[in-house]
Design a protein around this motif. Structure first.
Motif, PDB file in Angstrom:
ATOM      1  N   VAL A 115       0.841  -1.205   0.000  1.00 19.40           N
ATOM      2  CA  VAL A 115       0.000   0.000   0.000  1.00 19.40           C
ATOM      3  C   VAL A 115       0.871   1.249   0.000  1.00 19.40           C
ATOM      4  CG1 VAL A 115      -1.643   1.348   1.379  1.00 19.40           C
ATOM      5  CG2 VAL A 115      -1.979  -1.121   1.084  1.00 19.40           C
ATOM      6  N   GLN A 116       1.932   1.238   0.799  1.00 23.33           N
ATOM      7  CA  GLN A 116       2.847   2.382   0.846  1.00 23.33           C
ATOM      8  C   GLN A 116       3.513   2.611  -0.507  1.00 23.33           C
ATOM      9  OE1 GLN A 116       5.695   2.176   4.068  1.00 23.33           O
ATOM     10  NE2 GLN A 116       7.042   3.696   3.128  1.00 23.33           N
ATOM     11  N   LEU A 117       3.927   1.522  -1.180  1.00 18.45           N
ATOM     12  CA  LEU A 117       4.557   1.641  -2.494  1.00 18.45           C
ATOM     13  C   LEU A 117       3.580   2.172  -3.545  1.00 18.45           C
ATOM     14  CD1 LEU A 117       6.637  -1.677  -2.604  1.00 18.45           C
ATOM     15  CD2 LEU A 117       7.522   0.646  -2.351  1.00 18.45           C
ATOM     16  N   LEU A 118       2.343   1.659  -3.519  1.00 17.40           N
ATOM     17  CA  LEU A 118       1.344   2.124  -4.489  1.00 17.40           C
ATOM     18  C   LEU A 118       0.944   3.569  -4.232  1.00 17.40           C
ATOM     19  CD1 LEU A 118      -0.956  -1.047  -4.703  1.00 17.40           C
ATOM     20  CD2 LEU A 118       0.639  -0.222  -6.443  1.00 17.40           C
ATOM     21  N   ARG A 119       0.947   3.960  -2.960  1.00 14.41           N
ATOM     22  CA  ARG A 119       0.601   5.338  -2.608  1.00 14.41           C
ATOM     23  C   ARG A 119       1.759   6.294  -2.874  1.00 14.41           C
ATOM     24  NH1 ARG A 119      -2.810   8.586   0.043  1.00 14.41           N
ATOM     25  NH2 ARG A 119      -2.004  10.157   1.491  1.00 14.41           N
ATOM     26  N   GLY A 120       2.979   5.804  -2.695  1.00 15.12           N
ATOM     27  CA  GLY A 120       4.146   6.631  -2.943  1.00 15.12           C
ATOM     28  C   GLY A 120       4.711   7.314  -1.722  1.00 15.12           C
TER      29      GLY A 120
END
Length: 400
Positions: A244-249
């Motif tokens: 989720v952190q990676l997809l959110r940035g």
């Protein structure tokens, strides 16, 4: 309302509270580790893998012991033990200053808690055999409902109050469930009868006799399926927040989003647990497990290539629906093959097998995420589900 029904509904509600308490912060451990200073991506994945694995290792060691003790001293006492230690561990977690402290407390959590197993053992001991699938399916829904409420509210709490305060809130919720069990749950009659019968037996001899009494030829292959199902469902869980952190940035706001996703996953798996439980009372359980595991395997796979939080969530939630009710269905099938007086021992062994899957899968996920990518973890989950479907299908054809 009959005695077993009162116990079922009371335990169901206290399990919702118990899992809400655990769900308040535990799904956000990767974010908490970053707050503790672990910012290197490789180091973070290593810590996440080990911190997720150690409860499975310690629970795998402890579960047969607690199972045998529940047969001897009572199911209610084991529930109280699990909830009391959970309350203490969550409170202590609010004070930690290093990743190693988190790891050690998670190790203790696996050894001393296990509220899900304790609750299932108590319910199974007093439930009529023709109501086992639906009762255990309902009980399983409490786990997922707890993980709807806990992460959803906990995500907001972590964002606005901080992780340490959220640990304390979770501890308070767990304490409430302990008090309710203490005053409202009654020991199943089957458990009292068995303890009177076994009053003269002690220690290792009583445990070894209970283990030998289990129908190993029937339950052995089923425990392999249980291992595969637990490994499949446990593998992506520690890495969901990182994905989720990676997809959110960015990490800001990721806890709230992760909490919402966990809530949706909890909702669909709760529905799945109830639905499959009812189907399991009317249709061959192994056939249902084979079909639903295959569907989950197919649906989870596209989540590994999604580049948006919405696309990822749609496919992962769809796969979670079909996978959600598989473990309670397998649990009810195993329970139906075992006499009531030995179900505590069976549940202890089941928990050991499931805990091995719980322990191994995050380590596999950690290696895959470091050497390949986080999405490769979801590919591996799909593979484990596919293998579980295949083994279940073989066993269904063999015994029908």
């Amino acid at each position: 309302m009959e005695h077993w029904q009162r116990n079922l509904y009371t335990v169901w509600f206290t399990q919702i509270l118990s899992l809400t308490g655990f769900g308040f912060v535990l799904p956000f451990i990767p974010f908490f580790l970053q707050e503790l200073g672990v910012t290197d991506p490789v180091e973070l994945k290593q810590w996440v893998g080990w911190i997720s694995a150690v409860p499975g290792i310690s629970m795998g060691i402890a579960a047969p012991i607690w199972g045998a003790l529940s047969d001897r001293y009572g199911r209610k006492l084991m529930m109280l033990r699990a909830m009391a230690t959970g309350t203490i561990i969550l409170a202590i977690m609010s004070t930690v200053q290093s990743p190693m402290s988190v790891l050690l407390l998670r190790l203790c959590q696996g050894f001393f808690t296990g509220t899900v197993t304790a609750a299932a053992t108590l319910v199974a001991a007093g439930t009529p055999s023709d109501k086992l699938s639906s009762s255990l399916g309902l009980l399983a829904s409490s786990t997922f409902i707890g993980y709807i409420i806990g992460p959803t509210i906990g995500g907001l709490s972590a964002e606005y109050l901080g992780y340490r305060v959220s640990f304390l809130i979770g501890s308070g919720v767990m304490l409430t469930s302990f008090i309710l069990v203490l005053f409202l749950v009654r020991e199943p009659k089957e458990g009292r009868k068995q303890r009177n019968k076994e009053n003269g037996k002690r220690g290792i001899s009583a445990f070894s006799e209970a283990v030998r009494a289990l129908p190993w030829k029937q339950i052995g292959p089923l425990l392999i399926i249980l291992f595969l199902l637990r490994a499949a469902r446990s593998m992506p869980t520690p890495f969901l927040p990182i994905q989720v952190q990676l997809l959110r940035g960015k990490v800001e706001g990721a806890a709230a989003i992760m909490g919402a996703i966990s809530g949706v996953i909890g909702l669909v798996t709760a529905i799945s647990g109830i639905l499959l439980g009812k189907l399991g009372d009317r249709h061959p359980r192994l056939k249902l497990i084979s079909i639903f595991a295959l569907a989950a395997s197919i649906l989870v796979l596209p989540a590994s290539v999604m580049n948006s939080i919405m696309g990822f969530t749609i496919f992962f939630v769809a796969g979670s629906f079909f996978a959600g009710g598989l473990e309670p269905l397998m649990q009810s099938h195993l329970t139906s093959l075992t006499s009531a007086e030995n179900r505590g021992t069976l549940f202890g062994i089941q928990t050991t097998v499931g805990s091995l899957g719980w322990a191994i899968s995050p380590l596999i996920g950690s290696v895959l995420s470091i050497h390949f990518s986080i999405p490769s973890v979801f590919v591996a989950m799909s593979g484990f589900l596919l293998l579980a479907s295949f083994v279940a299908r073989i066993n269904y054809k063999k015994h029908r």
